[in-house]
Design an enzyme around this catalytic site. Structure first.
Site, PDB file in Angstrom:
ATOM      1  N   SER A 124       1.053  -1.095  -0.040  1.00  0.00           N
ATOM      2  CA  SER A 124       0.089   0.037  -0.045  1.00  0.00           C
ATOM      3  C   SER A 124       0.861   1.353   0.127  1.00  0.00           C
ATOM      4  O   SER A 124       2.171   1.249   0.563  1.00  0.00           O
ATOM      5  CB  SER A 124      -0.902   0.004   1.228  1.00  0.00           C
ATOM      6  OG  SER A 124      -1.268   1.236   1.579  1.00  0.00           O
ATOM      7  N   TYR A 148      -2.106  -1.003  10.893  1.00  0.00           N
ATOM      8  CA  TYR A 148      -2.513  -1.939   9.531  1.00  0.00           C
ATOM      9  C   TYR A 148      -1.199  -1.490   8.578  1.00  0.00           C
ATOM     10  O   TYR A 148      -0.753  -2.258   7.844  1.00  0.00           O
ATOM     11  CB  TYR A 148      -3.687  -1.357   9.096  1.00  0.00           C
ATOM     12  CG  TYR A 148      -3.687  -1.206   7.590  1.00  0.00           C
ATOM     13  CD1 TYR A 148      -4.213  -2.607   6.985  1.00  0.00           C
ATOM     14  CD2 TYR A 148      -3.620  -0.065   6.508  1.00  0.00           C
ATOM     15  CE1 TYR A 148      -4.136  -2.578   5.562  1.00  0.00           C
ATOM     16  CE2 TYR A 148      -3.584  -0.177   5.055  1.00  0.00           C
ATOM     17  CZ  TYR A 148      -3.967  -1.484   4.800  1.00  0.00           C
ATOM     18  OH  TYR A 148      -3.884  -1.447   3.250  1.00  0.00           O
ATOM     19  N   LYS A 152       1.784  -3.685   6.732  1.00  0.00           N
ATOM     20  CA  LYS A 152       2.454  -3.781   5.070  1.00  0.00           C
ATOM     21  C   LYS A 152       3.809  -3.585   5.165  1.00  0.00           C
ATOM     22  O   LYS A 152       4.503  -4.276   4.313  1.00  0.00           O
ATOM     23  CB  LYS A 152       1.477  -2.559   4.225  1.00  0.00           C
ATOM     24  CG  LYS A 152       0.214  -2.736   4.216  1.00  0.00           C
ATOM     25  CD  LYS A 152      -0.278  -4.166   3.465  1.00  0.00           C
ATOM     26  CE  LYS A 152      -1.585  -4.274   3.198  1.00  0.00           C
ATOM     27  NZ  LYS A 152      -1.781  -5.650   2.727  1.00  0.00           N
TER      28      LYS A 152
HETATM   29  C1  WQD Z   1      -9.588   9.479   1.068  1.00  0.00           C
HETATM   30  C2  WQD Z   1      -9.740  10.743   1.172  1.00  0.00           C
HETATM   31  C3  WQD Z   1     -10.149  11.491   3.595  1.00  0.00           C
HETATM   32  C4  WQD Z   1     -14.054   9.511   3.745  1.00  0.00           C
HETATM   33  C5  WQD Z   1      -7.242   4.350   3.116  1.00  0.00           C
HETATM   34  C6  WQD Z   1      -5.961   3.630   3.825  1.00  0.00           C
HETATM   35  C7  WQD Z   1      -4.902   3.138   2.831  1.00  0.00           C
HETATM   36  C8  WQD Z   1      -5.607   2.109   1.876  1.00  0.00           C
HETATM   37  C9  WQD Z   1      -6.761   2.798   1.314  1.00  0.00           C
HETATM   38  C10 WQD Z   1      -6.630   0.045   2.190  1.00  0.00           C
HETATM   39  C11 WQD Z   1      -9.043  11.454   2.331  1.00  0.00           C
HETATM   40  C12 WQD Z   1     -11.373  11.845   2.627  1.00  0.00           C
HETATM   41  C13 WQD Z   1     -12.765   9.773   3.476  1.00  0.00           C
HETATM   42  C14 WQD Z   1     -14.929  10.455   4.255  1.00  0.00           C
HETATM   43  C15 WQD Z   1     -13.536  12.101   3.467  1.00  0.00           C
HETATM   44  N1  WQD Z   1      -5.978   1.010   2.552  1.00  0.00           N
HETATM   45  N2  WQD Z   1     -12.543  11.174   3.171  1.00  0.00           N
HETATM   46  N3  WQD Z   1     -14.670  11.522   4.060  1.00  0.00           N
HETATM   47  O1  WQD Z   1      -7.156   7.523   3.960  1.00  0.00           O
HETATM   48  O2  WQD Z   1      -6.359   7.700   1.495  1.00  0.00           O
HETATM   49  O3  WQD Z   1      -6.448   5.543   2.580  1.00  0.00           O
HETATM   50  O4  WQD Z   1      -7.642   3.359   2.325  1.00  0.00           O
HETATM   51  O5  WQD Z   1      -7.168  -0.791   2.359  1.00  0.00           O
HETATM   52  O6  WQD Z   1      -4.011   2.383   3.336  1.00  0.00           O
HETATM   53  O7  WQD Z   1      -4.997   4.506   4.809  1.00  0.00           O
HETATM   54  O8  WQD Z   1      -8.409   6.611   1.705  1.00  0.00           O
HETATM   55  O9  WQD Z   1     -10.892   6.637   1.100  1.00  0.00           O
HETATM   56  O10 WQD Z   1     -10.377   6.764   3.573  1.00  0.00           O
HETATM   57  O11 WQD Z   1      -9.754   8.663   2.112  1.00  0.00           O
HETATM   58  O12 WQD Z   1     -13.386  13.268   3.420  1.00  0.00           O
HETATM   59  O13 WQD Z   1     -16.163   9.890   4.590  1.00  0.00           O
HETATM   60  O14 WQD Z   1     -11.210  11.248   1.459  1.00  0.00           O
HETATM   61  O15 WQD Z   1      -9.771  12.436   4.453  1.00  0.00           O
HETATM   62  O16 WQD Z   1      -8.612  12.748   2.232  1.00  0.00           O
HETATM   63  P1  WQD Z   1      -7.035   6.706   2.397  1.00  0.00           P
HETATM   64  P2  WQD Z   1     -10.031   6.948   2.022  1.00  0.00           P
END
Ligand code: WQD
Length: 329
Positions: A124, A148, A152
């Site tokens: 990741s 988590y 990785k």
């Molecule tokens: C993306 C953006 C949030 C939800 C995570 C893990 C990574 C990988 C993928 C997997 C950010 C914003 C999110 C919401 C929002 N893991 N957001 N409102 O954090 O980049 O990655 O998932 O299995 O290891 O860390 O992805 O989709 O959670 O967030 O504003 O309700 O969307 O703050 O900027 P992230 P995400």
């Protein structure tokens, strides 16, 4: 060529199984159905015309793996299976360390014992921590803010150290950015358990009326519009990236970013989703979510040059396909 796909009924695993089966690979799935359903096998069959061989097995259990390796001549391992809820991993770290690390170790032991020459691991972009973008494979691996992410980084090390002293085993570490979208059939996609943590499943559930309103976490980041920027990649493009990695595998340990190389902000994603699907997504802007970085996107030149792989699908495609899948649920 027979490929063992761990976590093959899960979100990314199932799309990769489809791509591999369509290309003529003999796919064997090992999954304990912790976060997926058995009917994914029927969906894979509907799409490809072929039902993969399935073992309900826990990959952290070496005895259960031995059965699979004794019954099948496995040529490659694609290891997707693992727990992935970032927030939960902070609360129950041992659950994550036990499952994710023991799974990697047991599979690596099998690779050596049963002379499997190729091993591909689902890593990741989280391994880059809060480093400078675009992330390059040569960037230092930074401490993660959650267990988590640590699993990785540690799994990458376990596999790299193993391959270094066992020339018969080559390992490819694939660092995914933010996979979204679904197969165009609408049959397979991401099915989060409970309230989604990730952005796209949250958006689609708001679109469907299952959730009232989206919260946008932070609007004061140093980005194009103040909201977080991510490298969203269509899960089908990601699946093709695995096939490219399998076919172009080089001796030793290799690592590739799988992303598009382009950053899209949270607000840009919401607006694109609204436009292509003609749906309004109500949202509030709230405080930053702890542990989030401002921007995360890949330098994808290494995967382009060495794997001959490029993403083809746009953010519009991702939004359309994610919604089509959610509507079918
Ligand atoms: C993306 C953006 C949030 C939800 C995570 C893990 C990574 C990988 C993928 C997997 C950010 C914003 C999110 C919401 C929002 N893991 N957001 N409102 O954090 O980049 O990655 O998932 O299995 O290891 O860390 O992805 O989709 O959670 O967030 O504003 O309700 O969307 O703050 O900027 P992230 P995400």
């Amino acid at each position: 060529m027979s490929v063992l796909v761990t976590g093959g009924t899960g979100y990314i695993g199932s799309h990769t199984c489809v791509v591999l089966i369509e290309a003529g690979y003999d796919v064997i799935i090992a999954d304990n159905l912790y976060n997926s359903k058995l009917d994914v096998l029927d969906k894979i069959e509907s799409i490809t015309g072929k039902k993969p061989k399935f073992y309900c097995a826990d990959v952290s259990n070496k005895e259960e793996l031995d059965v699979i390796f004794k019954e099948n001549k496995i040529d490659s391992i694609l290891h997707f299976a693992g727990y992935k809820a970032v927030g939960e991993s902070v609360g129950v770290p041992l659950k994550y360390y036990r499952n994710n690390l023991l799974g990697t170790i047991a599979l690596a032991e099998c690779a050596l014992e049963y002379q499997v020459p190729k091993f591909i691991f689902s890593s990741s972009a989280t391994v880059y921590g809060d480093g400078s973008v675009p992330y390059r494979e040569s960037n230092p691996l930074l401490p993660s803010t959650n267990p988590y992410g640590e699993t990785k980084v540690m799994s990458e090390r376990i596999l790299s150290d193993t391959a270094k002293v066992n020339p018969g085993l080559s390992v490819t570490l694939l660092r995914y950015f933010n996979p979204i979208g679904a197969h165009k059939s609408g049959l397979i996609g991401e099915i989060p358990v409970g309230t989604p943590n990730n952005l796209m499943p949250y958006i689609t559930q708001v679109a469907k009326g299952k959730l009232a309103k989206l919260r946008v976490f932070g609007s004061d980041y140093d980005t194009v519009d103040g909201t977080g920027v991510r490298d969203f990649i269509h899960v089908v493009d990601l699946a093709y990236g695995h096939m490219a990695a399998l076919e172009k595998m080089k001796q030793g340990v290799n690592v590739y970013n799988l992303g598009t190389g382009k950053g899209t902000s949270v607000l840009e994603l919401i607006h694109t989703f609204q436009n292509v699907n003609n749906i309004t997504i109500p949202y509030d802007i709230v405080d930053r979510r702890p542990g989030d970085v401002a921007s995360s996107y890949a330098d994808v030149s290494k995967a382009w040059e060495e794997l001959g792989w490029k993403t083809e699908k746009s953010v519009e495609d991702m939004c359309r396909d994610s919604w089509f899948f959610e509507k079918n649920q």
